[in-house]
Design a protein around this motif. Structure first.
Motif, PDB file in Angstrom:
ATOM      1  N   ASP A 124       0.831  -1.204   0.000  1.00  0.00           N
ATOM      2  CA  ASP A 124       0.000   0.000   0.000  1.00  0.00           C
ATOM      3  C   ASP A 124       0.867   1.256   0.000  1.00  0.00           C
ATOM      4  OD1 ASP A 124      -2.206  -1.562   0.021  1.00  0.00           O
ATOM      5  OD2 ASP A 124      -2.813  -1.126   2.082  1.00  0.00           O
ATOM      6  N   GLU A 125       2.039   1.144   0.610  1.00  0.00           N
ATOM      7  CA  GLU A 125       3.017   2.233   0.613  1.00  0.00           C
ATOM      8  C   GLU A 125       4.291   1.728  -0.050  1.00  0.00           C
ATOM      9  OE1 GLU A 125       2.379   5.271   1.677  1.00  0.00           O
ATOM     10  OE2 GLU A 125       0.405   4.891   2.581  1.00  0.00           O
ATOM     11  N   LYS A 126       5.367   2.483   0.076  1.00  0.00           N
ATOM     12  CA  LYS A 126       6.630   2.103  -0.560  1.00  0.00           C
ATOM     13  C   LYS A 126       7.107   0.739  -0.074  1.00  0.00           C
ATOM     14  CE  LYS A 126       8.452   6.706  -1.587  1.00  0.00           C
ATOM     15  NZ  LYS A 126       7.376   7.546  -1.038  1.00  0.00           N
ATOM     16  N   VAL A 127       7.733  -0.001  -0.982  1.00  0.00           N
ATOM     17  CA  VAL A 127       8.295  -1.309  -0.664  1.00  0.00           C
ATOM     18  C   VAL A 127       9.814  -1.232  -0.802  1.00  0.00           C
ATOM     19  CG1 VAL A 127       8.402  -3.751  -1.287  1.00  0.00           C
ATOM     20  CG2 VAL A 127       6.223  -2.513  -1.440  1.00  0.00           C
ATOM     21  N   THR A 128      10.525  -1.463   0.280  1.00  0.00           N
ATOM     22  CA  THR A 128      11.984  -1.477   0.267  1.00  0.00           C
ATOM     23  C   THR A 128      12.452  -2.920   0.281  1.00  0.00           C
ATOM     24  OG1 THR A 128      12.075   0.608   1.497  1.00  0.00           O
ATOM     25  CG2 THR A 128      14.079  -0.715   1.443  1.00  0.00           C
ATOM     26  N   ILE A 129      13.317  -3.271  -0.659  1.00  0.00           N
ATOM     27  CA  ILE A 129      13.812  -4.644  -0.794  1.00  0.00           C
ATOM     28  C   ILE A 129      15.314  -4.639  -0.588  1.00  0.00           C
ATOM     29  CG2 ILE A 129      14.029  -6.622  -2.354  1.00  0.00           C
ATOM     30  CD1 ILE A 129      11.453  -5.307  -3.757  1.00  0.00           C
ATOM     31  N   PHE A 130      15.767  -5.280   0.464  1.00  0.00           N
ATOM     32  CA  PHE A 130      17.177  -5.312   0.844  1.00  0.00           C
ATOM     33  C   PHE A 130      17.767  -6.673   0.495  1.00  0.00           C
ATOM     34  CE2 PHE A 130      20.176  -5.761   4.716  1.00  0.00           C
ATOM     35  CZ  PHE A 130      21.275  -5.342   3.976  1.00  0.00           C
ATOM     36  N   ILE A 131      18.738  -6.683  -0.435  1.00  0.00           N
ATOM     37  CA  ILE A 131      19.416  -7.923  -0.844  1.00  0.00           C
ATOM     38  C   ILE A 131      20.770  -7.977  -0.148  1.00  0.00           C
ATOM     39  CG2 ILE A 131      20.257  -9.309  -2.787  1.00  0.00           C
ATOM     40  CD1 ILE A 131      18.406  -7.652  -4.605  1.00  0.00           C
ATOM     41  N   THR A 132      20.935  -8.924   0.767  1.00  0.00           N
ATOM     42  CA  THR A 132      22.189  -9.025   1.501  1.00  0.00           C
ATOM     43  C   THR A 132      23.276  -9.655   0.627  1.00  0.00           C
ATOM     44  OG1 THR A 132      21.743 -11.220   2.432  1.00  0.00           O
ATOM     45  CG2 THR A 132      20.899  -9.303   3.642  1.00  0.00           C
ATOM     46  N   GLY A 133      24.550  -9.415   1.027  1.00  0.00           N
ATOM     47  CA  GLY A 133      25.650  -9.904   0.196  1.00  0.00           C
ATOM     48  C   GLY A 133      26.646 -10.799   0.897  1.00  0.00           C
ATOM     49  N   LEU A 134      26.569 -10.881   2.233  1.00  0.00           N
ATOM     50  CA  LEU A 134      27.481 -11.725   3.006  1.00  0.00           C
ATOM     51  C   LEU A 134      26.698 -12.401   4.123  1.00  0.00           C
ATOM     52  CD1 LEU A 134      30.700  -9.494   3.332  1.00  0.00           C
ATOM     53  CD2 LEU A 134      30.466 -11.595   1.994  1.00  0.00           C
ATOM     54  N   PRO A 135      27.200 -13.530   4.624  1.00  0.00           N
ATOM     55  CA  PRO A 135      26.459 -14.267   5.664  1.00  0.00           C
ATOM     56  C   PRO A 135      26.475 -13.561   7.016  1.00  0.00           C
ATOM     57  CG  PRO A 135      28.598 -15.294   5.289  1.00  0.00           C
ATOM     58  CD  PRO A 135      28.439 -14.240   4.223  1.00  0.00           C
ATOM     59  N   GLN A 136      25.385 -13.696   7.747  1.00  0.00           N
ATOM     60  CA  GLN A 136      25.280 -13.055   9.053  1.00  0.00           C
ATOM     61  C   GLN A 136      25.999 -13.836  10.151  1.00  0.00           C
ATOM     62  OE1 GLN A 136      21.853 -10.649  10.106  1.00  0.00           O
ATOM     63  NE2 GLN A 136      20.728 -11.575   8.425  1.00  0.00           N
ATOM     64  N   THR A 137      26.707 -14.896   9.783  1.00  0.00           N
ATOM     65  CA  THR A 137      27.576 -15.563  10.747  1.00  0.00           C
ATOM     66  C   THR A 137      28.761 -14.662  11.091  1.00  0.00           C
ATOM     67  OG1 THR A 137      28.684 -16.650   8.878  1.00  0.00           O
ATOM     68  CG2 THR A 137      26.959 -17.895  10.030  1.00  0.00           C
ATOM     69  N   LEU A 138      29.013 -13.654  10.244  1.00  0.00           N
ATOM     70  CA  LEU A 138      30.072 -12.682  10.495  1.00  0.00           C
ATOM     71  C   LEU A 138      29.489 -11.553  11.348  1.00  0.00           C
ATOM     72  CD1 LEU A 138      31.474 -12.495   6.851  1.00  0.00           C
ATOM     73  CD2 LEU A 138      32.365 -13.871   8.733  1.00  0.00           C
ATOM     74  N   ASP A 139      30.155 -11.244  12.453  1.00  0.00           N
ATOM     75  CA  ASP A 139      29.623 -10.273  13.402  1.00  0.00           C
ATOM     76  C   ASP A 139      29.355  -8.911  12.776  1.00  0.00           C
ATOM     77  OD1 ASP A 139      29.588 -12.087  15.460  1.00  0.00           O
ATOM     78  OD2 ASP A 139      31.552 -11.499  16.255  1.00  0.00           O
ATOM     79  N   SER A 140      30.303  -8.419  11.969  1.00  0.00           N
ATOM     80  CA  SER A 140      30.131  -7.084  11.386  1.00  0.00           C
ATOM     81  C   SER A 140      28.956  -7.047  10.414  1.00  0.00           C
ATOM     82  CB  SER A 140      31.418  -6.634  10.690  1.00  0.00           C
ATOM     83  OG  SER A 140      31.879  -7.600   9.772  1.00  0.00           O
ATOM     84  N   VAL A 141      28.696  -8.169   9.729  1.00  0.00           N
ATOM     85  CA  VAL A 141      27.557  -8.245   8.811  1.00  0.00           C
ATOM     86  C   VAL A 141      26.251  -8.271   9.605  1.00  0.00           C
ATOM     87  CG1 VAL A 141      26.430  -9.622   7.010  1.00  0.00           C
ATOM     88  CG2 VAL A 141      28.931  -9.444   7.066  1.00  0.00           C
ATOM     89  N   LYS A 142      26.214  -9.117  10.617  1.00  0.00           N
ATOM     90  CA  LYS A 142      25.016  -9.235  11.456  1.00  0.00           C
ATOM     91  C   LYS A 142      24.648  -7.896  12.083  1.00  0.00           C
ATOM     92  CE  LYS A 142      23.206 -11.838  15.416  1.00  0.00           C
ATOM     93  NZ  LYS A 142      23.522 -12.895  16.421  1.00  0.00           N
ATOM     94  N   ASN A 143      25.638  -7.194  12.615  1.00  0.00           N
ATOM     95  CA  ASN A 143      25.379  -5.914  13.278  1.00  0.00           C
ATOM     96  C   ASN A 143      24.909  -4.850  12.295  1.00  0.00           C
ATOM     97  OD1 ASN A 143      26.158  -7.004  15.734  1.00  0.00           O
ATOM     98  ND2 ASN A 143      28.286  -6.331  15.540  1.00  0.00           N
ATOM     99  N   ALA A 144      25.559  -4.780  11.125  1.00  0.00           N
ATOM    100  CA  ALA A 144      25.176  -3.771  10.131  1.00  0.00           C
ATOM    101  C   ALA A 144      23.762  -4.017   9.613  1.00  0.00           C
ATOM    102  CB  ALA A 144      26.179  -3.776   8.980  1.00  0.00           C
ATOM    103  N   ASN A 145      23.441  -5.280   9.309  1.00  0.00           N
ATOM    104  CA  ASN A 145      22.111  -5.600   8.794  1.00  0.00           C
ATOM    105  C   ASN A 145      21.026  -5.323   9.836  1.00  0.00           C
ATOM    106  OD1 ASN A 145      23.461  -6.423   6.544  1.00  0.00           O
ATOM    107  ND2 ASN A 145      23.004  -8.597   6.749  1.00  0.00           N
ATOM    108  N   LYS A 146      21.338  -5.628  11.092  1.00  0.00           N
ATOM    109  CA  LYS A 146      20.380  -5.364  12.169  1.00  0.00           C
ATOM    110  C   LYS A 146      20.090  -3.876  12.280  1.00  0.00           C
ATOM    111  CE  LYS A 146      19.716  -5.998  17.155  1.00  0.00           C
ATOM    112  NZ  LYS A 146      20.341  -6.462  18.418  1.00  0.00           N
TER     113      LYS A 146
END
Length: 414
Positions: A124-146
């Protein structure tokens, strides 16, 4: 694991280093990428194969060392075409998380559209689609995505509260004052399937992009989500996949996605010879990119209408300890800009280099890196950022040369 995927760069590319001059004259190899011009034989022998290095090792490796290794792998792969695009995860292997109107649903790419279709207010409103590029087993990836997910949810919640206080009349007159149903956030966790460096390097961007692009086509047709409401955000290799998805969407609908944002778009190691299947201007109505590891996991290549280089092109930002963390800073910067009140935290100026920027010799209109990037400007933009959060300096406008129009206002749609 597919034998083609276990790529030993030393073995594949020794022939490149030893190639005769006649090979180069015949065009078998690219003169600009001759490893013998920049890599000593001893260095070549010491370069590990892709299956000998893990993401965890890269995360524990000093920034400069990791960046140097990534550049070696990239240049060698392009010179010898030793890495084939063979890895394509099946749609059922790619997790998809859908956030809408205070509700979260988890599914996979196969069932994504059908799941969204069952959510009454989706689209009904804007749709944002986030495609991740690295696994969230990596701390820096998990934190940034969160942080990115939380920022969008916070923004949506504040919008809903604001409209509730004001009755929504002024904002929704043109929609017959309908109830605010919230933006939809979709996380396509491609990075979850990229569990090692080998898969990362051999990802078939073209086929993955077409697969995701057809999902967006299906979303438009079955959920009645218009292209003008879709903003695709690609992280690292996910940015390249987003570019292919944008091309596929346009080919099948004759429309362009509203916006594609690339968060430290990656160099593309595996591709067919002479293929140009990466993100580029024109893949959406507006394409912007944030480069935080241009000489590491990322690329110095201009990929969008607006390309931002915080602190200038580098192996990684000040404060980053490794190439993974450096690349994830693009996601953290964008997340910071999404949080309500932070839209103008990252003022940037068009410039050819940081030296020109620091001498106040930038030109054209100023804009802001992040969610509020202006859609009516283009070029390479420089800015300074802080080493720690909050990263944006939120500095006043620098004195700069005016554009031909003399305009300084911004045009963005968030």
């Amino acid at each position: 694991m597919n034998p083609l995927g276990v790529v030993c760069i030393v073995a594949c590319l020794a022939a490149v280093v030893l190639a005769s001059p006649s090979d180069y004259k015949r065009g078998s190899y690219s003169n600009s990428l001759k490893p013998s011009q920049w890599l000593k034989p001893t260095e070549l022998e010491q370069t590990p194969s892709l299956d000998e290095i893990s993401f965890e090792q890269l995360e524990n490796m000093p920034l400069e060392m990791g960046a140097k290794m990534m550049r070696k792998w990239y240049h060698l792969s392009q010179a010898g075409h030793g890495i084939a695009p063979v890895y394509v995860p099946s749609p059922s292997q790619i997790p998809v998380h859908i956030y809408n109107n205070g509700r979260k649903e988890t599914t996979d790419l196969n069932r994504f559209v059908q799941t969204a279709k069952k959510m009454p207010t989706f689209g009904d409103e804007k749709v944002t689609i986030f495609i991740t590029g690295l696994p969230q087993t990596l701390d820096s990836v998990k934190n940034a995505n969160k942080k990115l997910i939380e920022s969008f949810l916070e923004r949506d919640e504040q919008e809903a509260q604001s409209l509730s206080r004001n009755g929504g009349d002024e904002r929704r007159n043109w929609e017959n004052q309908k109830q605010w149903t919230g933006r939809s956030l979709v996380v396509i966790d491609l990075g979850n399937t990229i569990t090692d460096v080998e898969r990362y390097a051999s990802l078939d961007v073209e086929r993955c992009g077409k697969m995701l692009g057809m999902s967006l086509v299906q979303l438009t047709k079955e959920c009645d989500v218009p292209a003008k409401l879709m903003h695709v955000i690609g992280q690292g290799v996910g940015a390249n996949v987003a570019g292919e998805a944008g091309k596929t969407f346009k080919d099948n609908t004759s429309q362009k996605l509203r916006r594609i944002t690339a968060l430290d778009p990656a160099v593309q190691m595996a591709k067919e010879r002479h293929a140009l299947n990466a993100l580029a201007r024109g893949d959406a109505d507006f394409v912007d990119a944030i480069h935080t590891s241009a000489l590491g996991l990322g690329t110095t290549r201009r990929v969008g209408d607006l390309d931002f280089f915080p602190n200038g092109p580098s192996e990684g930002m000040r404060g980053a300890r490794n190439v993974v963390e450096a690349s994830m800073l693009a996601t953290e910067y964008f997340a910071e800009s999404v949080r309500p009140g932070n839209e103008h935290n990252f003022p940037a100026v068009e410039a050819n280099c940081m030296k020109q920027y620091k001498k106040h010799e930038g030109y054209g209109k100023r804009t802001y890196m992040g969610i509020a990037a202006a859609h009516d400007v283009s070029g390479d933009y420089m800015l300074e950022v802080n080493e720690q959060s909050p990263y944006g300096k939120r500095t006043p406008a620098r004195k700069q040369k005016m554009s031909h129009s003399g305009r300084q206002e911004n045009s963005y749609d968030y």
